[in-house]
Design a protein around this motif. Structure first.
Motif, PDB file in Angstrom:
ATOM      1  N   ILE A  81       0.844  -1.205   0.000  1.00 53.16           N
ATOM      2  CA  ILE A  81       0.000   0.000   0.000  1.00 53.16           C
ATOM      3  C   ILE A  81       0.877   1.251   0.000  1.00 53.16           C
ATOM      4  O   ILE A  81       0.569   2.237  -0.673  1.00 53.16           O
ATOM      5  N   ALA A  82       1.989   1.202   0.719  1.00 51.58           N
ATOM      6  CA  ALA A  82       2.888   2.363   0.829  1.00 51.58           C
ATOM      7  C   ALA A  82       3.600   2.675  -0.480  1.00 51.58           C
ATOM      8  O   ALA A  82       4.230   3.731  -0.592  1.00 51.58           O
ATOM      9  N   LYS A  83       3.474   1.809  -1.474  1.00 49.94           N
ATOM     10  CA  LYS A  83       4.052   2.127  -2.792  1.00 49.94           C
ATOM     11  C   LYS A  83       3.411   3.381  -3.362  1.00 49.94           C
ATOM     12  O   LYS A  83       4.037   4.102  -4.127  1.00 49.94           O
ATOM     13  N   LYS A  84       2.154   3.640  -2.967  1.00 53.48           N
ATOM     14  CA  LYS A  84       1.485   4.886  -3.373  1.00 53.48           C
ATOM     15  C   LYS A  84       2.239   6.087  -2.812  1.00 53.48           C
ATOM     16  O   LYS A  84       2.261   7.151  -3.402  1.00 53.48           O
ATOM     17  N   CYS A  85       2.825   5.901  -1.644  1.00 53.69           N
ATOM     18  CA  CYS A  85       3.514   6.983  -0.941  1.00 53.69           C
ATOM     19  C   CYS A  85       4.956   7.165  -1.440  1.00 53.69           C
ATOM     20  O   CYS A  85       5.551   8.224  -1.245  1.00 53.69           O
ATOM     21  N   ALA A  86       5.497   6.102  -2.048  1.00 55.74           N
ATOM     22  CA  ALA A  86       6.915   6.100  -2.426  1.00 55.74           C
ATOM     23  C   ALA A  86       7.240   7.121  -3.516  1.00 55.74           C
ATOM     24  O   ALA A  86       8.404   7.469  -3.696  1.00 55.74           O
ATOM     25  N   ALA A  87       6.242   7.614  -4.213  1.00 53.71           N
ATOM     26  CA  ALA A  87       6.509   8.654  -5.211  1.00 53.71           C
ATOM     27  C   ALA A  87       6.995   9.935  -4.532  1.00 53.71           C
ATOM     28  O   ALA A  87       7.780  10.676  -5.104  1.00 53.71           O
ATOM     29  N   CYS A  88       6.533  10.153  -3.305  1.00 57.06           N
ATOM     30  CA  CYS A  88       6.878  11.386  -2.591  1.00 57.06           C
ATOM     31  C   CYS A  88       7.732  11.168  -1.346  1.00 57.06           C
ATOM     32  O   CYS A  88       8.314  12.118  -0.838  1.00 57.06           O
ATOM     33  N   HIS A  89       7.739   9.941  -0.817  1.00 61.49           N
ATOM     34  CA  HIS A  89       8.443   9.674   0.433  1.00 61.49           C
ATOM     35  C   HIS A  89       9.447   8.542   0.275  1.00 61.49           C
ATOM     36  O   HIS A  89       9.237   7.621  -0.498  1.00 61.49           O
ATOM     37  N   ASN A  90      10.503   8.614   1.060  1.00 61.87           N
ATOM     38  CA  ASN A  90      11.519   7.568   1.147  1.00 61.87           C
ATOM     39  C   ASN A  90      11.331   6.904   2.499  1.00 61.87           C
ATOM     40  O   ASN A  90      10.992   7.563   3.478  1.00 61.87           O
ATOM     41  N   PHE A  91      11.553   5.589   2.579  1.00 63.03           N
ATOM     42  CA  PHE A  91      11.387   4.858   3.838  1.00 63.03           C
ATOM     43  C   PHE A  91      12.705   4.270   4.339  1.00 63.03           C
ATOM     44  O   PHE A  91      12.713   3.559   5.333  1.00 63.03           O
ATOM     45  N   ASP A  92      13.801   4.538   3.657  1.00 65.49           N
ATOM     46  CA  ASP A  92      15.093   3.953   4.005  1.00 65.49           C
ATOM     47  C   ASP A  92      15.798   4.783   5.071  1.00 65.49           C
ATOM     48  O   ASP A  92      15.755   6.018   5.048  1.00 65.49           O
ATOM     49  N   LYS A  93      16.484   4.079   5.971  1.00 64.06           N
ATOM     50  CA  LYS A  93      17.253   4.774   7.001  1.00 64.06           C
ATOM     51  C   LYS A  93      18.318   5.635   6.327  1.00 64.06           C
ATOM     52  O   LYS A  93      19.086   5.162   5.501  1.00 64.06           O
ATOM     53  N   GLY A  94      18.322   6.906   6.633  1.00 64.67           N
ATOM     54  CA  GLY A  94      19.288   7.837   6.048  1.00 64.67           C
ATOM     55  C   GLY A  94      18.964   8.229   4.617  1.00 64.67           C
ATOM     56  O   GLY A  94      19.746   8.924   3.979  1.00 64.67           O
ATOM     57  N   GLY A  95      17.821   7.794   4.110  1.00 63.64           N
ATOM     58  CA  GLY A  95      17.437   8.106   2.730  1.00 63.64           C
ATOM     59  C   GLY A  95      17.138   9.585   2.548  1.00 63.64           C
ATOM     60  O   GLY A  95      16.808  10.299   3.499  1.00 63.64           O
ATOM     61  N   ALA A  96      17.256  10.011   1.314  1.00 66.23           N
ATOM     62  CA  ALA A  96      17.039  11.426   0.996  1.00 66.23           C
ATOM     63  C   ALA A  96      15.555  11.777   1.032  1.00 66.23           C
ATOM     64  O   ALA A  96      14.695  10.918   0.810  1.00 66.23           O
ATOM     65  N   ASN A  97      15.265  13.031   1.309  1.00 68.10           N
ATOM     66  CA  ASN A  97      13.903  13.532   1.200  1.00 68.10           C
ATOM     67  C   ASN A  97      13.547  13.596  -0.276  1.00 68.10           C
ATOM     68  O   ASN A  97      14.412  13.779  -1.127  1.00 68.10           O
ATOM     69  N   LYS A  98      12.276  13.450  -0.562  1.00 66.19           N
ATOM     70  CA  LYS A  98      11.775  13.627  -1.923  1.00 66.19           C
ATOM     71  C   LYS A  98      10.865  14.844  -1.893  1.00 66.19           C
ATOM     72  O   LYS A  98      11.185  15.823  -1.222  1.00 66.19           O
ATOM     73  N   VAL A  99       9.730  14.766  -2.546  1.00 67.73           N
ATOM     74  CA  VAL A  99       8.743  15.838  -2.460  1.00 67.73           C
ATOM     75  C   VAL A  99       8.258  15.952  -1.014  1.00 67.73           C
ATOM     76  O   VAL A  99       7.987  17.026  -0.515  1.00 67.73           O
ATOM     77  N   GLY A 100       8.179  14.799  -0.342  1.00 67.90           N
ATOM     78  CA  GLY A 100       7.841  14.740   1.079  1.00 67.90           C
ATOM     79  C   GLY A 100       9.062  14.280   1.856  1.00 67.90           C
ATOM     80  O   GLY A 100      10.048  13.805   1.282  1.00 67.90           O
ATOM     81  N   PRO A 101       9.010  14.361   3.184  1.00 67.02           N
ATOM     82  CA  PRO A 101      10.171  13.975   3.993  1.00 67.02           C
ATOM     83  C   PRO A 101      10.380  12.462   4.040  1.00 67.02           C
ATOM     84  O   PRO A 101       9.454  11.692   3.799  1.00 67.02           O
ATOM     85  N   ASN A 102      11.592  12.050   4.381  1.00 67.26           N
ATOM     86  CA  ASN A 102      11.887  10.647   4.623  1.00 67.26           C
ATOM     87  C   ASN A 102      11.068  10.215   5.838  1.00 67.26           C
ATOM     88  O   ASN A 102      11.015  10.922   6.838  1.00 67.26           O
ATOM     89  N   LEU A 103      10.440   9.041   5.765  1.00 63.63           N
ATOM     90  CA  LEU A 103       9.566   8.596   6.847  1.00 63.63           C
ATOM     91  C   LEU A 103      10.180   7.502   7.716  1.00 63.63           C
ATOM     92  O   LEU A 103       9.486   6.914   8.537  1.00 63.63           O
ATOM     93  N   TYR A 104      11.479   7.235   7.567  1.00 60.38           N
ATOM     94  CA  TYR A 104      12.111   6.238   8.436  1.00 60.38           C
ATOM     95  C   TYR A 104      12.087   6.761   9.870  1.00 60.38           C
ATOM     96  O   TYR A 104      12.481   7.892  10.143  1.00 60.38           O
ATOM     97  N   GLY A 105      11.589   5.956  10.779  1.00 57.62           N
ATOM     98  CA  GLY A 105      11.561   6.342  12.186  1.00 57.62           C
ATOM     99  C   GLY A 105      10.525   7.380  12.543  1.00 57.62           C
ATOM    100  O   GLY A 105      10.608   7.989  13.611  1.00 57.62           O
TER     101      GLY A 105
END
Length: 182
Positions: A81-105
């Motif tokens: 389901i979060a693949k919908k979010c992956a266009a704007c968000h990153n979920f990887d530890k230390g990952g870069a922000n995209k259109v939205g912020p990184n959501l790790y942690g």
């Protein structure tokens, strides 16, 4: 080109312009459009933050996610389901922000947690932490939960999907929480 040819060309251009002008005047006289007070077909994310804040509808709040849904929440389904979010968000530890912020942690972390991300003023002013039920309420309908947010996502209306996404977000953390105690 002879002057006769030039005169024919100039005359046809003038006639075309006159016909266009008269057609416009006749159309204006026949049709009287009325300006709509609200858009007939609202476009998600198509309004400015100021417009959203000024004309925010009464927010429909979702019911809290019950304990039995937290117990059944599937992080693998949540990842899909979060693949919908992956266009704007990153979920990887230390990952870069995209259109939205990184959501790790992000779960149980402070709101507006990414120092390098330009959050909306509404998000900066919100303060507090992202408890699982708060995340669930936000992703139900971000614009209703927080008028003025930059997030253009329409939301996840199904509580099962929200629970699965939060279970996935919980796995994307150095210190996951026990969701069944929510």
């Amino acid at each position: 080109m002879s002057s006769f040819e030039f005169n024919k060309l100039a005359a046809s251009l003038l006639v075309a312009l006159i016909v266009a002008m008269v057609t416009g005047l006749v159309a204006e006289g026949l049709v009287h459009p009325k300006k709509l007070e609200t858009a007939a077909y609202p476009i998600a994310g198509g309004e400015s933050a100021e417009t959203q804040t000024a004309a925010a509808p009464a927010a429909e709040k979702p019911a809290p996610i019950p304990a039995e849904l937290w117990a059944k929440a599937d992080p693998a389904k949540g990842a899909d389901i979060a693949k919908k979010c992956a266009a704007c968000h990153n979920f990887d530890k230390g990952g870069a922000n995209k259109v939205g912020p990184n959501l790790y942690g992000v779960l149980n972390g402070p709101r507006a947690h990414e120092a390098s991300f330009q959050y909306s003023d509404a998000m900066k002013k919100l303060g507090g932490t992202w408890a699982p039920q708060e995340v669930a309420a936000f992703i139900f309908n971000p614009k209703a939960y927080l008028p003025g947010t930059k997030m253009g996502f329409a939301g996840l209306p199904k509580p099962e999907e929200r629970a699965d996404v939060i279970a996935f977000l919980n796995k994307q953390s150095d210190s996951p929480v026990d969701l069944t105690k929510e």
